[in-house]
Design an enzyme around this catalytic site. Sequence first.
Site, PDB file in Angstrom:
ATOM      1  N   THR A 101       0.754  -1.251   0.051  1.00 19.05           N
ATOM      2  CA  THR A 101       0.221  -0.114  -0.064  1.00 19.05           C
ATOM      3  C   THR A 101       0.885   1.161  -0.118  1.00 19.05           C
ATOM      4  O   THR A 101       0.583   2.085  -0.693  1.00 19.05           O
ATOM      5  CB  THR A 101      -0.850  -0.014   1.231  1.00 19.05           C
ATOM      6  OG1 THR A 101      -1.680  -1.144   1.094  1.00 19.05           O
ATOM      7  CG2 THR A 101      -1.818   1.212   1.031  1.00 19.05           C
ATOM      8  N   ASP A 184      -3.807   6.264   6.527  1.00 20.45           N
ATOM      9  CA  ASP A 184      -3.049   7.403   6.648  1.00 20.45           C
ATOM     10  C   ASP A 184      -2.139   7.351   5.442  1.00 20.45           C
ATOM     11  O   ASP A 184      -1.696   8.421   5.200  1.00 20.45           O
ATOM     12  CB  ASP A 184      -2.581   7.534   8.040  1.00 20.45           C
ATOM     13  CG  ASP A 184      -1.859   6.124   8.429  1.00 20.45           C
ATOM     14  OD1 ASP A 184      -1.677   5.238   7.910  1.00 20.45           O
ATOM     15  OD2 ASP A 184      -1.627   6.167   9.716  1.00 20.45           O
ATOM     16  N   ARG A 185      -1.639   6.028   5.259  1.00 22.05           N
ATOM     17  CA  ARG A 185      -0.467   6.001   4.239  1.00 22.05           C
ATOM     18  C   ARG A 185      -1.210   6.281   2.742  1.00 22.05           C
ATOM     19  O   ARG A 185      -0.353   6.934   2.096  1.00 22.05           O
ATOM     20  CB  ARG A 185       0.100   4.625   4.571  1.00 22.05           C
ATOM     21  CG  ARG A 185      -0.775   3.260   4.055  1.00 22.05           C
ATOM     22  CD  ARG A 185       0.081   2.005   4.478  1.00 22.05           C
ATOM     23  NE  ARG A 185      -0.678   0.971   4.449  1.00 22.05           N
ATOM     24  CZ  ARG A 185      -1.409   0.448   5.457  1.00 22.05           C
ATOM     25  NH1 ARG A 185      -1.299   0.993   6.678  1.00 22.05           N
ATOM     26  NH2 ARG A 185      -1.841  -0.916   5.259  1.00 22.05           N
TER      27      ARG A 185
END
Length: 569
Positions: A101, A184-185
Amino acid sequence: MRVRARLLTFLALSAFPLGLAGCATAPAQSVSPPLAAAPIPAAEPAAVPSGPPRLIVAISVDQFSADLFAQYRSRYTEGLRRLQQGAVFPAGYQSHAATETCPGHSTILTGDHPARTGIIANNWFDLGAARDKKSIYCAEDETKAASDPKDYVASVGHLLVPTLGDRMKAADPRTRSVAVAGKDRAALMMGGRTLDQVYWWKGSGFATLEGRTLGPSALAENEAVAAQLAVPAAAMPLPGDCTAMDRPIQAGKVTVGTGRFARGAGEANQFRISPALDAATVDLAKKVIAEMDLGTGAATDIIAVGLSATDYIGHATGTEGTEMCIQMHALDHAVGDLLSFLESRGIDYQVVLTADHGGFDVPERLDIQGLPHAARAVPALVPEALGKAIAERLKIAVKGPLILGDAPFGDLYFNRALTARQKTQVFGELKREALAQPQVAAVFSAAEIAATPPPTGSPETWTLIQRARASYYAPRSGDAVMLLKRAIVPIPVPAPGYTATHGSPWDYDRRVPMLFFRPGMTGFEQPNAVETVDIAPTLAALIGLSSEPGAFDGRCLDLDPGAATTCAR
């Protein structure tokens, strides 16, 4: 305004303040995704676009492989059908080997491979870190301790290059840049350092960076989500085309394949692993667009939208059950909802939709569906087990594990107490031990990868070591990289929420769709391989953002099917 040299640009961008923009609050809207929505009515013919769009909308659908797109593309009736009226690149590539991701999201709006973004994996190891925990999460500031020892302070600090939003704001500070995502990433790796607003799902609502406060839109969305979580959710009805997938599959102690996303009151984790997460993310994106009046300013604005539910569902239940089939219908509606909202506001927008990586189904289902060599990685390939076996064979005694790694594939790190000679011995034994397993495709040393030139040419032709080279950044990469063979799932023992995964160097994880759409544009389909690093230079050209030669690993894709070009000559 011309963007200056790459390093100077990034240093300047890093110094920009991270302010919050705020205007009027949009009305709260339901976050419940309809199940079998009616096809959207045909839109009024739009004028042929001229000049730069006023709003760039970059959508990443986590784990949306080219295989899933091909499987469902004829069944889409809403947003994903609409996007197919634009420029369709069904064979986009996350070209690197570490198809996770964080690395994938880092390529989409930087135009660079992980070797340049520095985001080599979701997690890497810093064996010299001052803290006890040596694993580093890609979107954390490990120099700061969170209030909860199990938590972390989110940060974009590990990203080494500017995003498109960063470049746009450097060229014209009137640009507004926003990111909203289920992770968040996703938000931070697509958004970059100069975001005006940034939100991601955390726990039971949306959160933002340390030191910031939630804006009116995020507060309103969290209230809407809280109201939805307060009551149970009934099982979602099964669309007719999903009935053939309705069969239970046993993956270890977990049964998958028949889910309908029912959940009890207060079950925020089940909300996350469901289409409701994407619906809430889109709802928040709409609120922020309205609050900030994006797409109506003096400069082109940009919003990154990370839809994460496909990934959570894929990990929990695989890609070929009722769960994913329901999600594909809900995703189609969520994208359509966002496009309809943009058009209702009269915004001249340019959207790109792609994915951070692909995905693979649970091997237990693949085994009975014509792929009998699909299997789970054997426990002997877990880094700690490999290290223990090698330490006993070489009679090496060190404090702590001999080999560290995040999983039975990818980057492997050798104990820092080893001498150079011992490291050479350990690598030799690692290669011998791993390649003796029929599930392992290759083992490369860091020196071998570093000596490989950065790959060029069409990504489907890259060798395994070239794919590994596109993920290699010396200060963070391991002492060795181990790659599994096709159809070997690196989850030795499935568990609730984690039965299937991605991360391999194979095309089912590397290949993703890339769809560009602007109302009024003339569409076309180009089936040959392109790369996700081509997205940023393509969008930069559309808005007239010039850049120095070599600014991107990718190249501009001409979105005009005629003699004209959307790329600078």
